[in-house]
Design a protein around this motif. Structure first.
Motif, PDB file in Angstrom:
ATOM      1  N   ARG A  13      54.405  77.519  57.270  1.00 20.98           N
ATOM      2  CA  ARG A  13      55.437  78.348  57.913  1.00 20.98           C
ATOM      3  C   ARG A  13      54.950  78.668  59.324  1.00 20.98           C
ATOM      4  NH1 ARG A  13      55.881  81.946  61.024  1.00 20.98           N
ATOM      5  NH2 ARG A  13      53.913  82.724  60.232  1.00 20.98           N
ATOM      6  N   GLN A  14      55.683  78.213  60.287  1.00 22.25           N
ATOM      7  CA  GLN A  14      55.297  78.514  61.659  1.00 22.25           C
ATOM      8  C   GLN A  14      56.555  78.765  62.477  1.00 22.25           C
ATOM      9  OE1 GLN A  14      53.174  75.074  63.121  1.00 22.25           O
ATOM     10  NE2 GLN A  14      54.940  73.724  62.998  1.00 22.25           N
ATOM     11  N   SER A  15      56.387  79.460  63.566  1.00 26.93           N
ATOM     12  CA  SER A  15      57.536  79.737  64.439  1.00 26.93           C
ATOM     13  C   SER A  15      57.874  78.461  65.181  1.00 26.93           C
ATOM     14  CB  SER A  15      57.192  80.849  65.422  1.00 26.93           C
ATOM     15  OG  SER A  15      56.916  82.023  64.716  1.00 26.93           O
ATOM     16  N   ARG A  17      60.163  76.425  67.846  1.00 31.54           N
ATOM     17  CA  ARG A  17      60.963  76.716  69.048  1.00 31.54           C
ATOM     18  C   ARG A  17      61.581  75.459  69.639  1.00 31.54           C
ATOM     19  NH1 ARG A  17      56.300  80.013  69.118  1.00 31.54           N
ATOM     20  NH2 ARG A  17      56.835  82.186  68.733  1.00 31.54           N
ATOM     21  N   MET A  74      62.200  84.033  78.148  1.00 33.46           N
ATOM     22  CA  MET A  74      62.132  84.438  76.734  1.00 33.46           C
ATOM     23  C   MET A  74      63.186  83.701  75.906  1.00 33.46           C
ATOM     24  SD  MET A  74      59.822  86.574  75.789  1.00 33.46           S
ATOM     25  CE  MET A  74      60.415  87.208  74.229  1.00 33.46           C
ATOM     26  N   ASN A  75      62.797  83.220  74.790  1.00 38.06           N
ATOM     27  CA  ASN A  75      63.721  82.692  73.778  1.00 38.06           C
ATOM     28  C   ASN A  75      64.739  81.693  74.348  1.00 38.06           C
ATOM     29  OD1 ASN A  75      62.375  84.287  71.952  1.00 38.06           O
ATOM     30  ND2 ASN A  75      63.826  85.954  72.038  1.00 38.06           N
ATOM     31  N   PHE A  77      64.997  78.709  73.720  1.00 35.11           N
ATOM     32  CA  PHE A  77      65.235  77.619  72.768  1.00 35.11           C
ATOM     33  C   PHE A  77      66.310  77.910  71.726  1.00 35.11           C
ATOM     34  CE2 PHE A  77      62.287  80.620  71.027  1.00 35.11           C
ATOM     35  CZ  PHE A  77      62.646  80.720  69.712  1.00 35.11           C
ATOM     36  N   CYS A 131      62.235  80.840  63.351  1.00 35.62           N
ATOM     37  CA  CYS A 131      61.454  81.679  64.263  1.00 35.62           C
ATOM     38  C   CYS A 131      62.071  83.080  64.198  1.00 35.62           C
ATOM     39  CB  CYS A 131      61.478  81.146  65.693  1.00 35.62           C
ATOM     40  SG  CYS A 131      60.396  82.094  66.792  1.00 35.62           S
ATOM     41  N   LEU A 133      62.878  86.544  65.661  1.00 36.97           N
ATOM     42  CA  LEU A 133      63.026  87.080  67.015  1.00 36.97           C
ATOM     43  C   LEU A 133      63.176  88.595  66.965  1.00 36.97           C
ATOM     44  CD1 LEU A 133      65.856  84.703  68.323  1.00 36.97           C
ATOM     45  CD2 LEU A 133      63.383  84.291  68.455  1.00 36.97           C
ATOM     46  N   GLY A 134      62.366  89.258  67.761  1.00 36.50           N
ATOM     47  CA  GLY A 134      62.499  90.707  67.869  1.00 36.50           C
ATOM     48  C   GLY A 134      62.978  91.097  69.260  1.00 36.50           C
ATOM     49  N   TRP A 135      63.176  90.091  70.089  1.00 32.69           N
ATOM     50  CA  TRP A 135      63.543  90.309  71.503  1.00 32.69           C
ATOM     51  C   TRP A 135      64.950  89.784  71.726  1.00 32.69           C
ATOM     52  CZ3 TRP A 135      65.070  88.821  76.247  1.00 32.69           C
ATOM     53  CH2 TRP A 135      64.560  89.515  77.350  1.00 32.69           C
ATOM     54  N   LEU A 155      66.107  92.213  63.516  1.00 28.71           N
ATOM     55  CA  LEU A 155      65.588  90.858  63.756  1.00 28.71           C
ATOM     56  C   LEU A 155      66.724  89.842  63.779  1.00 28.71           C
ATOM     57  CD1 LEU A 155      62.662  90.914  61.140  1.00 28.71           C
ATOM     58  CD2 LEU A 155      62.391  91.103  63.615  1.00 28.71           C
ATOM     59  N   ARG A 168      51.005  73.317  63.691  1.00 29.22           N
ATOM     60  CA  ARG A 168      49.946  73.821  64.570  1.00 29.22           C
ATOM     61  C   ARG A 168      48.865  74.524  63.757  1.00 29.22           C
ATOM     62  NH1 ARG A 168      54.680  75.961  66.803  1.00 29.22           N
ATOM     63  NH2 ARG A 168      54.090  78.023  66.045  1.00 29.22           N
ATOM     64  N   LYS A 170      46.737  77.604  63.001  1.00 28.27           N
ATOM     65  CA  LYS A 170      47.062  79.030  63.179  1.00 28.27           C
ATOM     66  C   LYS A 170      46.011  79.711  64.050  1.00 28.27           C
ATOM     67  CE  LYS A 170      50.600  79.991  60.225  1.00 28.27           C
ATOM     68  NZ  LYS A 170      51.709  79.599  61.082  1.00 28.27           N
ATOM     69  N   ARG A 172      44.503  82.985  64.710  1.00 28.27           N
ATOM     70  CA  ARG A 172      44.457  84.297  64.068  1.00 28.27           C
ATOM     71  C   ARG A 172      43.075  84.914  64.238  1.00 28.27           C
ATOM     72  NH1 ARG A 172      49.292  83.267  63.855  1.00 28.27           N
ATOM     73  NH2 ARG A 172      50.639  83.476  62.011  1.00 28.27           N
TER      74      ARG A 172
HETATM   75  C1  LIG Z   1      58.670  91.116  64.482  1.00 21.35           C
HETATM   76  C2  LIG Z   1      58.492  89.774  65.168  1.00 21.35           C
HETATM   77  C3  LIG Z   1      59.145  89.536  66.379  1.00 21.35           C
HETATM   78  C4  LIG Z   1      59.026  88.285  67.005  1.00 21.35           C
HETATM   79  N1  LIG Z   1      59.752  88.030  68.141  1.00 21.35           N
HETATM   80  C5  LIG Z   1      59.718  86.799  68.696  1.00 21.35           C
HETATM   81  C6  LIG Z   1      60.588  86.473  69.782  1.00 21.35           C
HETATM   82  O1  LIG Z   1      61.427  87.264  70.233  1.00 21.35           O
HETATM   83  N2  LIG Z   1      60.494  85.225  70.299  1.00 21.35           N
HETATM   84  C7  LIG Z   1      59.613  84.289  69.815  1.00 21.35           C
HETATM   85  O2  LIG Z   1      59.601  83.167  70.341  1.00 21.35           O
HETATM   86  N3  LIG Z   1      58.809  84.568  68.766  1.00 21.35           N
HETATM   87  C8  LIG Z   1      58.839  85.788  68.200  1.00 21.35           C
HETATM   88  N4  LIG Z   1      58.062  86.066  67.097  1.00 21.35           N
HETATM   89  C9  LIG Z   1      57.182  85.028  66.542  1.00 21.35           C
HETATM   90  C10 LIG Z   1      55.703  85.308  66.821  1.00 21.35           C
HETATM   91  O3  LIG Z   1      55.430  85.045  68.182  1.00 21.35           O
HETATM   92  C11 LIG Z   1      54.846  84.431  65.884  1.00 21.35           C
HETATM   93  O4  LIG Z   1      55.113  84.777  64.558  1.00 21.35           O
HETATM   94  C12 LIG Z   1      53.345  84.584  66.130  1.00 21.35           C
HETATM   95  O5  LIG Z   1      53.000  84.169  67.429  1.00 21.35           O
HETATM   96  C13 LIG Z   1      52.531  83.756  65.122  1.00 21.35           C
HETATM   97  O6  LIG Z   1      52.892  82.384  65.160  1.00 21.35           O
HETATM   98  P1  LIG Z   1      53.462  81.606  63.894  1.00 21.35           P
HETATM   99  O7  LIG Z   1      54.697  82.349  63.437  1.00 21.35           O
HETATM  100  O8  LIG Z   1      53.785  80.237  64.406  1.00 21.35           O
HETATM  101  O9  LIG Z   1      52.417  81.592  62.832  1.00 21.35           O
HETATM  102  C14 LIG Z   1      58.176  87.284  66.452  1.00 21.35           C
HETATM  103  C15 LIG Z   1      57.534  87.533  65.241  1.00 21.35           C
HETATM  104  C16 LIG Z   1      57.694  88.754  64.595  1.00 21.35           C
HETATM  105  C17 LIG Z   1      57.020  88.973  63.256  1.00 21.35           C
END
Ligand SMILES: Cc1cc2nc3c(=O)[nH]c(=O)nc-3n(C[C@H](O)[C@H](O)[C@H](O)COP(=O)(O)O)c2cc1C
Length: 184
Positions: A13-15, A17, A74-75, A77, A131, A133-135, A155, A168, A170, A172
Protein backbone atom coordinates in the motif's frame (compact mmCIF):
# COMPACT_ATOMS: atom_id res chain seq x y z
CA UNK A 1 -4.22 -14.84 5.48
CA UNK A 2 -0.87 -15.41 7.17
CA UNK A 3 1.11 -12.67 8.97
CA UNK A 4 3.68 -12.37 6.20
CA UNK A 5 1.02 -11.84 3.56
CA UNK A 6 -0.67 -9.21 5.69
CA UNK A 7 2.59 -7.34 6.27
CA UNK A 8 3.21 -7.53 2.53
CA UNK A 9 -0.17 -5.87 1.95
CA UNK A 10 0.87 -3.05 4.29
CA UNK A 11 4.19 -2.74 2.45
CA UNK A 12 2.60 -2.60 -1.00
CA UNK A 13 0.00 0.00 0.00
CA UNK A 14 1.61 3.21 -1.08
CA UNK A 15 0.46 6.68 -2.03
CA UNK A 16 0.14 6.63 -5.80
CA UNK A 17 0.31 9.93 -7.64
CA UNK A 18 0.21 8.72 -11.27
CA UNK A 19 -2.76 6.74 -12.59
CA UNK A 20 -3.52 4.83 -15.75
CA UNK A 21 -6.21 7.10 -17.19
CA UNK A 22 -7.36 4.43 -19.66
CA UNK A 23 -8.56 2.06 -16.92
CA UNK A 24 -11.89 2.58 -15.24
CA UNK A 25 -12.67 1.23 -11.80
CA UNK A 26 -15.53 -1.16 -11.40
CA UNK A 27 -18.14 0.11 -8.89
CA UNK A 28 -18.35 -3.34 -7.30
CA UNK A 29 -14.66 -3.21 -6.45
CA UNK A 30 -15.10 0.21 -4.84
CA UNK A 31 -18.06 -1.15 -2.86
CA UNK A 32 -15.86 -4.02 -1.69
CA UNK A 33 -13.40 -1.43 -0.33
CA UNK A 34 -16.26 0.55 1.24
CA UNK A 35 -17.23 -2.65 3.08
CA UNK A 36 -13.75 -2.73 4.62
CA UNK A 37 -14.24 0.87 5.81
CA UNK A 38 -17.79 0.17 7.00
CA UNK A 39 -16.66 -2.56 9.40
CA UNK A 40 -13.78 -0.50 10.83
CA UNK A 41 -13.60 -0.08 14.60
CA UNK A 42 -14.58 3.24 16.18
CA UNK A 43 -14.85 4.67 19.69
CA UNK A 44 -18.11 3.40 21.25
CA UNK A 45 -18.86 1.94 17.82
CA UNK A 46 -20.06 5.41 16.83
CA UNK A 47 -19.10 5.00 13.15
CA UNK A 48 -18.88 8.78 12.69
CA UNK A 49 -18.34 8.76 8.96
CA UNK A 50 -19.99 9.07 5.60
CA UNK A 51 -18.32 8.25 2.31
CA UNK A 52 -19.13 9.86 -1.04
CA UNK A 53 -17.95 8.04 -4.16
CA UNK A 54 -17.34 10.65 -6.84
CA UNK A 55 -17.06 8.87 -10.17
CA UNK A 56 -19.05 11.07 -12.54
CA UNK A 57 -16.13 12.37 -14.70
CA UNK A 58 -17.07 16.06 -14.90
CA UNK A 59 -17.90 16.32 -11.22
CA UNK A 60 -14.83 14.28 -10.30
CA UNK A 61 -12.61 16.66 -12.26
CA UNK A 62 -14.17 19.69 -10.56
CA UNK A 63 -13.50 18.03 -7.23
CA UNK A 64 -9.93 17.21 -8.27
CA UNK A 65 -9.41 20.91 -9.06
CA UNK A 66 -10.37 21.72 -5.47
CA UNK A 67 -7.52 19.50 -4.22
CA UNK A 68 -4.76 21.07 -6.34
CA UNK A 69 -2.71 24.21 -6.19
CA UNK A 70 -0.55 25.11 -9.18
CA UNK A 71 1.33 27.70 -7.16
CA UNK A 72 2.29 25.29 -4.39
CA UNK A 73 2.57 22.28 -6.72
CA UNK A 74 0.16 20.41 -4.43
CA UNK A 75 -1.90 17.45 -5.57
CA UNK A 76 -1.30 18.16 -9.29
CA UNK A 77 -2.11 14.52 -10.10
CA UNK A 78 -5.61 14.08 -8.74
CA UNK A 79 -7.47 14.51 -12.05
CA UNK A 80 -5.85 11.32 -13.33
CA UNK A 81 -7.68 9.20 -10.77
CA UNK A 82 -11.04 7.92 -12.10
CA UNK A 83 -12.62 7.91 -8.64
CA UNK A 84 -12.34 10.20 -5.64
CA UNK A 85 -13.68 9.09 -2.29
CA UNK A 86 -14.74 11.87 0.04
CA UNK A 87 -14.67 11.07 3.74
CA UNK A 88 -16.99 13.21 5.86
CA UNK A 89 -16.82 13.25 9.64
CA UNK A 90 -20.27 12.71 11.11
CA UNK A 91 -21.53 13.42 14.62
CA UNK A 92 -20.51 10.66 17.04
CA UNK A 93 -22.98 8.89 19.31
CA UNK A 94 -23.68 10.02 22.87
CA UNK A 95 -21.12 7.76 24.60
CA UNK A 96 -18.33 8.73 22.24
CA UNK A 97 -19.16 12.42 22.70
CA UNK A 98 -19.18 12.07 26.50
CA UNK A 99 -15.86 10.18 26.27
CA UNK A 100 -14.42 12.94 24.13
CA UNK A 101 -15.20 15.57 26.72
CA UNK A 102 -14.15 13.53 29.76
CA UNK A 103 -10.95 12.22 28.20
CA UNK A 104 -10.10 15.21 25.99
CA UNK A 105 -9.68 13.05 22.87
CA UNK A 106 -10.91 13.57 19.33
CA UNK A 107 -12.25 10.07 18.88
CA UNK A 108 -14.16 10.72 15.61
CA UNK A 109 -11.03 12.02 13.94
CA UNK A 110 -9.15 8.87 14.95
CA UNK A 111 -12.11 6.74 13.80
CA UNK A 112 -12.21 8.37 10.37
CA UNK A 113 -8.48 7.74 9.89
CA UNK A 114 -8.86 4.06 10.73
CA UNK A 115 -11.78 3.66 8.31
CA UNK A 116 -9.78 5.43 5.62
CA UNK A 117 -6.82 3.11 5.93
CA UNK A 118 -9.08 0.04 5.93
CA UNK A 119 -10.50 1.34 2.64
CA UNK A 120 -7.01 1.87 1.21
CA UNK A 121 -5.73 -1.54 2.26
CA UNK A 122 -8.73 -3.30 0.77
CA UNK A 123 -8.19 -1.26 -2.40
CA UNK A 124 -4.58 -2.48 -2.47
CA UNK A 125 -5.77 -6.07 -2.08
CA UNK A 126 -8.02 -5.45 -5.10
CA UNK A 127 -5.08 -4.28 -7.21
CA UNK A 128 -6.11 -0.64 -6.93
CA UNK A 129 -3.97 2.26 -5.80
CA UNK A 130 -4.88 5.18 -3.57
CA UNK A 131 -3.56 8.39 -2.13
CA UNK A 132 -5.06 9.90 1.00
CA UNK A 133 -5.40 13.68 0.67
CA UNK A 134 -5.68 16.01 3.61
CA UNK A 135 -4.97 19.14 1.57
CA UNK A 136 -7.96 20.53 -0.32
CA UNK A 137 -10.41 23.42 -0.40
CA UNK A 138 -12.86 22.10 2.15
CA UNK A 139 -15.41 24.86 1.71
CA UNK A 140 -15.33 24.38 -2.06
CA UNK A 141 -15.79 20.62 -1.63
CA UNK A 142 -18.78 21.19 0.65
CA UNK A 143 -20.38 23.50 -1.88
CA UNK A 144 -19.69 21.22 -4.85
CA UNK A 145 -21.10 18.09 -3.21
CA UNK A 146 -23.93 19.64 -1.19
CA UNK A 147 -22.32 18.64 2.10
CA UNK A 148 -23.96 20.50 5.00
CA UNK A 149 -21.93 23.44 6.29
CA UNK A 150 -21.64 22.03 9.81
CA UNK A 151 -19.83 18.86 8.63
CA UNK A 152 -16.08 18.49 8.31
CA UNK A 153 -14.67 16.91 5.18
CA UNK A 154 -11.61 15.22 6.65
CA UNK A 155 -10.08 13.34 3.75
CA UNK A 156 -10.35 12.72 0.04
CA UNK A 157 -8.88 9.49 -1.31
CA UNK A 158 -7.82 9.13 -4.93
CA UNK A 159 -8.60 5.68 -6.34
CA UNK A 160 -7.47 4.13 -9.59
CA UNK A 161 -5.03 1.78 -11.26
CA UNK A 162 -1.43 2.88 -10.90
CA UNK A 163 0.44 3.98 -14.02
CA UNK A 164 3.43 1.94 -12.88
CA UNK A 165 3.73 -1.29 -10.92
CA UNK A 166 6.83 -0.10 -9.02
CA UNK A 167 6.65 -0.45 -5.28
CA UNK A 168 8.82 2.15 -3.54
CA UNK A 169 10.92 1.37 -0.53
CA UNK A 170 9.17 2.79 2.53
CA UNK A 171 10.93 5.77 4.06
CA UNK A 172 10.21 5.45 7.74
CA UNK A 173 11.77 6.09 11.11
CA UNK A 174 13.76 3.20 12.48
CA UNK A 175 11.98 0.95 14.99
CA UNK A 176 14.48 2.04 17.67
CA UNK A 177 13.21 5.63 17.30
CA UNK A 178 9.54 4.80 17.74
CA UNK A 179 9.53 1.93 20.21
CA UNK A 180 10.41 1.42 23.83
CA UNK A 181 9.57 -1.27 26.35
CA UNK A 182 7.76 -0.63 29.58
CA UNK A 183 8.71 3.04 29.96
CA UNK A 184 8.57 6.02 27.58
C1 LIG B 1 -3.90 12.44 6.83
C2 LIG B 1 -3.06 12.33 5.57
C3 LIG B 1 -3.06 13.40 4.66
C4 LIG B 1 -2.32 13.30 3.47
N1 LIG B 1 -2.40 14.31 2.54
C5 LIG B 1 -1.78 14.18 1.35
C6 LIG B 1 -1.98 15.14 0.32
O1 LIG B 1 -2.76 16.10 0.44
N2 LIG B 1 -1.32 14.96 -0.84
C7 LIG B 1 -0.48 13.89 -1.05
O2 LIG B 1 0.09 13.80 -2.15
N3 LIG B 1 -0.30 12.95 -0.10
C8 LIG B 1 -0.92 13.07 1.09
N4 LIG B 1 -0.79 12.08 2.04
C9 LIG B 1 0.05 10.91 1.77
C10 LIG B 1 1.35 10.93 2.57
O3 LIG B 1 2.23 11.89 2.01
C11 LIG B 1 1.97 9.51 2.56
O4 LIG B 1 1.09 8.62 3.18
C12 LIG B 1 3.32 9.44 3.27
O5 LIG B 1 4.27 10.25 2.64
C13 LIG B 1 3.85 8.00 3.30
O6 LIG B 1 3.97 7.45 2.00
P1 LIG B 1 3.19 6.15 1.53
O7 LIG B 1 1.71 6.41 1.74
O8 LIG B 1 3.53 6.00 0.08
O9 LIG B 1 3.65 5.00 2.35
C14 LIG B 1 -1.52 12.15 3.22
C15 LIG B 1 -1.54 11.09 4.12
C16 LIG B 1 -2.31 11.17 5.28
C17 LIG B 1 -2.34 9.99 6.22
Amino acid sequence: MNPTELLELFRTRQSVRAYDTTKIVDNETILNCIEAARIAPSACNAQPWKFIIVNQPELKNKLADLTSSKVLGMNYFTKQAPVLLVVVREKANFSSMVGQVLKDKEYPLIDVGIAAIQFCLQATANGLSTCILGWFNEKGVRNLLAIPRNKRVELIITVGYAASSDIRKKIRKDTSEILSYNMY
